[in-house]
Design a protein around this motif. Structure first.
Motif, PDB file in Angstrom:
ATOM      1  N   PRO A   1       0.807  -1.240  -0.036  1.00  0.00           N
ATOM      2  CA  PRO A   1      -0.001   0.220   0.117  1.00  0.00           C
ATOM      3  C   PRO A   1       0.747   1.252  -0.094  1.00  0.00           C
ATOM      4  CG  PRO A   1      -0.826  -1.728   1.577  1.00  0.00           C
ATOM      5  CD  PRO A   1       0.289  -2.258   1.185  1.00  0.00           C
ATOM      6  N   VAL A   2       2.174   1.220   0.684  1.00  0.00           N
ATOM      7  CA  VAL A   2       2.857   2.564   0.659  1.00  0.00           C
ATOM      8  C   VAL A   2       3.483   2.567  -0.897  1.00  0.00           C
ATOM      9  CG1 VAL A   2       5.083   3.432   1.717  1.00  0.00           C
ATOM     10  CG2 VAL A   2       3.306   2.380   3.020  1.00  0.00           C
ATOM     11  N   ALA A   3       3.856   1.768  -1.289  1.00  0.00           N
ATOM     12  CA  ALA A   3       4.350   1.806  -2.653  1.00  0.00           C
ATOM     13  C   ALA A   3       3.365   2.235  -3.645  1.00  0.00           C
ATOM     14  CB  ALA A   3       4.947   0.407  -3.080  1.00  0.00           C
ATOM     15  N   GLN A   4       2.145   1.546  -3.659  1.00  0.00           N
ATOM     16  CA  GLN A   4       0.940   2.104  -4.430  1.00  0.00           C
ATOM     17  C   GLN A   4       0.602   3.567  -4.235  1.00  0.00           C
ATOM     18  OE1 GLN A   4      -0.578  -0.089  -6.859  1.00  0.00           O
ATOM     19  NE2 GLN A   4      -1.162   2.161  -7.319  1.00  0.00           N
ATOM     20  N   ALA A   5       0.757   4.027  -3.068  1.00  0.00           N
ATOM     21  CA  ALA A   5       0.677   5.417  -2.782  1.00  0.00           C
ATOM     22  C   ALA A   5       1.747   6.306  -3.319  1.00  0.00           C
ATOM     23  CB  ALA A   5       0.565   5.398  -1.194  1.00  0.00           C
ATOM     24  N   PHE A   6       2.789   5.893  -3.291  1.00  0.00           N
ATOM     25  CA  PHE A   6       3.904   6.511  -3.916  1.00  0.00           C
ATOM     26  C   PHE A   6       3.857   6.758  -5.336  1.00  0.00           C
ATOM     27  CE2 PHE A   6       6.253   6.747   0.152  1.00  0.00           C
ATOM     28  CZ  PHE A   6       7.433   7.384  -0.104  1.00  0.00           C
ATOM     29  N   GLN A   7       3.515   5.562  -5.820  1.00  0.00           N
ATOM     30  CA  GLN A   7       2.895   5.483  -7.625  1.00  0.00           C
ATOM     31  C   GLN A   7       1.704   6.659  -7.735  1.00  0.00           C
ATOM     32  OE1 GLN A   7       2.780   1.717  -9.333  1.00  0.00           O
ATOM     33  NE2 GLN A   7       1.516   2.650 -11.238  1.00  0.00           N
ATOM     34  N   ASP A   8       0.707   6.276  -6.917  1.00  0.00           N
ATOM     35  CA  ASP A   8      -0.337   7.228  -7.221  1.00  0.00           C
ATOM     36  C   ASP A   8      -0.219   8.716  -7.028  1.00  0.00           C
ATOM     37  OD1 ASP A   8      -1.867   4.611  -7.361  1.00  0.00           O
ATOM     38  OD2 ASP A   8      -3.020   4.880  -5.435  1.00  0.00           O
ATOM     39  N   GLU A   9       0.779   9.059  -5.945  1.00  0.00           N
ATOM     40  CA  GLU A   9       1.071  10.435  -5.974  1.00  0.00           C
ATOM     41  C   GLU A   9       2.239  10.925  -6.561  1.00  0.00           C
ATOM     42  OE1 GLU A   9      -0.600  12.669  -4.203  1.00  0.00           O
ATOM     43  OE2 GLU A   9      -2.262  11.395  -3.528  1.00  0.00           O
ATOM     44  N   ASP A  10       2.874  10.185  -7.422  1.00  0.00           N
ATOM     45  CA  ASP A  10       4.013  10.452  -8.113  1.00  0.00           C
ATOM     46  C   ASP A  10       5.015  11.154  -7.307  1.00  0.00           C
ATOM     47  OD1 ASP A  10       5.550  10.765 -10.699  1.00  0.00           O
ATOM     48  OD2 ASP A  10       4.696  13.010 -10.983  1.00  0.00           O
TER      49      ASP A  10
ATOM     50  N   TYR B   1      15.957   7.192  -7.084  1.00  0.00           N
ATOM     51  CA  TYR B   1      17.079   6.612  -6.406  1.00  0.00           C
ATOM     52  C   TYR B   1      16.885   6.553  -4.964  1.00  0.00           C
ATOM     53  CZ  TYR B   1      22.083   5.540  -5.086  1.00  0.00           C
ATOM     54  OH  TYR B   1      23.019   4.840  -4.778  1.00  0.00           O
ATOM     55  N   CYS B   2      16.390   7.387  -4.080  1.00  0.00           N
ATOM     56  CA  CYS B   2      15.828   7.368  -2.677  1.00  0.00           C
ATOM     57  C   CYS B   2      14.651   6.695  -2.440  1.00  0.00           C
ATOM     58  CB  CYS B   2      15.726   8.728  -2.383  1.00  0.00           C
ATOM     59  SG  CYS B   2      14.261   9.743  -2.739  1.00  0.00           S
ATOM     60  N   THR B   3      13.781   6.210  -3.452  1.00  0.00           N
ATOM     61  CA  THR B   3      12.409   5.700  -3.285  1.00  0.00           C
ATOM     62  C   THR B   3      12.482   4.363  -2.436  1.00  0.00           C
ATOM     63  OG1 THR B   3      11.710   6.766  -5.465  1.00  0.00           O
ATOM     64  CG2 THR B   3      10.385   4.941  -4.745  1.00  0.00           C
ATOM     65  N   PRO B   4      13.195   3.427  -2.748  1.00  0.00           N
ATOM     66  CA  PRO B   4      13.263   2.355  -1.801  1.00  0.00           C
ATOM     67  C   PRO B   4      13.542   2.517  -0.295  1.00  0.00           C
ATOM     68  CG  PRO B   4      14.570   1.535  -3.805  1.00  0.00           C
ATOM     69  CD  PRO B   4      14.373   3.309  -3.732  1.00  0.00           C
TER      70      PRO B   4
ATOM     71  N   ALA C   1       1.794  11.012  -0.417  1.00  0.00           N
ATOM     72  CA  ALA C   1       1.721   9.404  -0.514  1.00  0.00           C
ATOM     73  C   ALA C   1       1.647   8.977   0.721  1.00  0.00           C
ATOM     74  CB  ALA C   1       2.959   9.134  -1.014  1.00  0.00           C
ATOM     75  N   ILE C   2       2.513   9.177   1.747  1.00  0.00           N
ATOM     76  CA  ILE C   2       2.396   8.749   3.166  1.00  0.00           C
ATOM     77  C   ILE C   2       1.218   8.958   3.875  1.00  0.00           C
ATOM     78  CG2 ILE C   2       3.397   8.777   5.428  1.00  0.00           C
ATOM     79  CD1 ILE C   2       6.052   9.307   4.061  1.00  0.00           C
ATOM     80  N   GLY C   3       0.493  10.106   3.682  1.00  0.00           N
ATOM     81  CA  GLY C   3      -0.771  10.333   4.136  1.00  0.00           C
ATOM     82  C   GLY C   3      -1.993   9.556   3.539  1.00  0.00           C
TER      83      GLY C   3
END
Length: 173
Positions: free
Chosen positions: A92-101, A107-110, A166-168
Motif C-alpha cells: 500500500p505504501v508503494a502504491q501510494a507513492f505511485q499514485d501520488e507521483d 534513487y531514494c524511493t526504496p 503519499a504517506i498520508g
C-alpha cells in the motif's frame, strides 16, 4: 576447521528467503545485501547514515543499513523495498507513492518506502515524535508529523510534497 577471528557465519531471512553467509565482521548490512546477496533495492548514497537511501526493515524496524554491521542482524528478518508486496500487488505504501507521483529519479524511493512503512508502524504503536503535542496521546499523523518522522530520508529531486501526500494516502488506507 574453525573460522578466522574476524569472520562470522550469519543467517538472515531477506525478503522472505533464508540466506546464510560467511562474512567479515566489519561488513555492513548494506554491503552484505548488495554485494553478497544481490539485493539492489537498498542504495548506497552517502554511506554515512545521513541520506536514508539504504533504509531497510530489520524485524519490522527501520534501520540505515550502511551503519549496521551485518553480524548484528544475524537471525533476523530483513525486508527491503523489493520484499514488500508481491509480484501482483504493490505494498500500500508503494502504491501510494505511485499514485501520488512521489518520486522523480527514484534513487531514494526504496529507502523512502521502507522508512514510511516503519514509520507508519511506529505511529500505530503510539510512539510520539519530536513534534507530537501530547506525548501520552496517540499521535495524529499531520503533514508536520510525517515530515518530522521522515526527516532521516533525503530526496535530491525535492519530491517532498508528493512523498508527504503519499504517506498520508497510505495511512488512510
Amino acid at each position: 576447521m574453525s573460522q578466522p577471528l574476524h569472520t562470522s557465519h550469519i543467517d538472515l531471512t531477506v525478503d522472505g528467503d533464508q540466506r546464510s553467509l560467511d562474512i567479515d565482521n566489519r561488513l555492513t548490512l548494506l554491503d552484505a545485501l548488495r554485494e553478497k546477496l544481490g539485493a539492489t533495492a537498498p542504495k548506497k548514497g552517502c554511506d554515512h547514515g545521513q541520506c536514508g537511501s539504504c533504509t531497510v526493515l530489520v524485524d519490522g524496524r527501520r534501520v540505515t543499513s550502511c551503519l549496521t554491521f551485518a553480524v548484528a542482524a544475524d537471525g533476523m528478518r530483513v525486508t527491503t523495498a523489493a520484499g514488500l508486496g508481491d509480484a501482483d500487488t504493490l505494498h500500500p505504501v508503494a502504491q501510494a507513492f505511485q499514485d501520488e507521483d512521489a518520486f522523480q529519479c527514484g534513487y531514494c524511493t526504496p529507502g523512502q518506502i521502507c522508512s514510511a512503512v516503519g514509520m507508519l508502524d511506529e505511529v500505530k504503536s503510539g510512539a510520539p515524535s519530536f513534534v507530537s503535542d501530547d506525548l501520552d496521546a496517540p499521535p495524529e499523523l499531520t503533514a508536520d508529523e510525517i515530515r518530522e518522522r521522515m526527516s532521516g530520508n533525503l530526496c535530491r529531486c525535492a519530491a517532498y510534497p508528493n512523498i508527504v501526500a503519499a504517506i498520508g494516502r497510505a495511512a488512510d488506507r
